[in-house]
Scaffold this active site. Structure first.
Site, short mmCIF file in Angstrom:
data_model
loop_
_atom_site.label_atom_id
_atom_site.label_comp_id
_atom_site.label_asym_id
_atom_site.label_seq_id
_atom_site.Cartn_x
_atom_site.Cartn_y
_atom_site.Cartn_z
N THR A 46 3.02 -1.64 8.86
CA THR A 46 3.63 -2.49 9.88
C THR A 46 4.02 -3.87 9.37
OG1 THR A 46 1.44 -3.29 10.43
CG2 THR A 46 2.28 -1.41 11.74
N ASP A 71 0.87 -1.17 0.00
CA ASP A 71 0.00 0.00 0.00
C ASP A 71 0.91 1.23 0.00
OD1 ASP A 71 0.92 0.26 2.60
OD2 ASP A 71 -1.06 0.17 3.55
N HIS A 91 9.73 -29.78 12.52
CA HIS A 91 9.01 -28.59 12.01
C HIS A 91 8.07 -28.98 10.88
CE1 HIS A 91 11.51 -26.30 14.62
NE2 HIS A 91 12.61 -26.76 14.04
N CYS A 136 3.29 -3.04 4.06
CA CYS A 136 2.31 -2.03 4.46
C CYS A 136 2.99 -1.21 5.57
CB CYS A 136 0.98 -2.66 4.88
SG CYS A 136 1.07 -3.82 6.25
N HIS A 180 11.73 -22.77 10.50
CA HIS A 180 10.76 -23.49 11.31
C HIS A 180 9.35 -23.48 10.72
CE1 HIS A 180 13.16 -23.23 15.37
NE2 HIS A 180 13.91 -23.63 14.35
C1 RB5 Z 1 -2.10 2.42 6.43
O1 RB5 Z 1 -2.24 3.66 7.03
C2 RB5 Z 1 -1.78 1.35 7.47
O2 RB5 Z 1 -2.86 1.14 8.32
C3 RB5 Z 1 -1.38 0.07 6.79
O3 RB5 Z 1 -0.31 0.32 5.97
C4 RB5 Z 1 -0.91 -1.09 7.64
O4 RB5 Z 1 -0.02 -0.69 8.64
C5 RB5 Z 1 -1.91 -2.02 8.11
O5 RB5 Z 1 -1.60 -3.05 8.70
#
Ligand code: RB5
Length: 149
Positions: A67, A8, A133, A65, A98
């Site tokens: 995180t 994204d 595993h 994304c 694993h």
């Molecule tokens: C986008 O703002 C953010 O929410 C997305 O990139 C991500 O971190 C979601 O898991």
């Protein structure tokens, strides 16, 4: 090996950096978007990458994304996908050794490019260890069959 890449807006810069790194190594990539300057929903782009694995066009995926977590949640809805959000060399290596992880998820808001490249390299170089595993991964595959047919 061909790797699907998708992000994204929050993961876009990292995707571009990782794509250049992989292509420089001669590794084929399928860029499933997003493009620059867009604000998009990570779900839609994660789906594109997972479909390219489901069709057999790609063998692995790296998703980005903010995180890495949202992309991992999406990817793990697909049959045969073992996605892991990794944030250092150790988690990346263990996800392969694993968990036989076939989809690496990285956070553009939590990793610098240099850290991400190290993680990608570690993930590509690590091999599934099998043995005990394999038994555990087989149980996950059985669970997938039981729950989703
Ligand atoms: C986008 O703002 C953010 O929410 C997305 O990139 C991500 O971190 C979601 O898991």
């Amino acid at each position: 090996m061909k790797i699907a890449l998708a992000s994204d807006h929050a993961g876009y810069e990292l995707k571009e950096g990782v794509r250049a790194f992989l292509e420089n190594k001669g590794i084929a990539c399928l860029d499933c978007g997003c493009g620059p300057g867009e604000t998009v929903d990570y779900v839609d782009y994660g789906i594109r990458a997972m479909e390219s694995m489901g069709s057999g066009e790609c063998d692995r995926a790296i998703l980005f994304c903010g995180t890495g977590l949202g992309m991992a949640i999406v990817a793990n809805k697909f049959r045969g996908i073992r996605a892991a959000a990794c944030w250092n060399l150790h988690t990346a290596e263990i996800s392969r050794k694993h968990n036989d992880c076939n989809c690496l998820c990285l956070g553009g808001r939590v990793l610098e490019l240099a850290e991400a490249l190290g993680i990608v390299e570690a993930w590509l170089n690590a091999r599934f260890e099998g043995g005990r595993h394999e038994r555990r991964v087989d149980k996950i595959i059985d669970l997938e069959k039981k729950n989703f047919g």
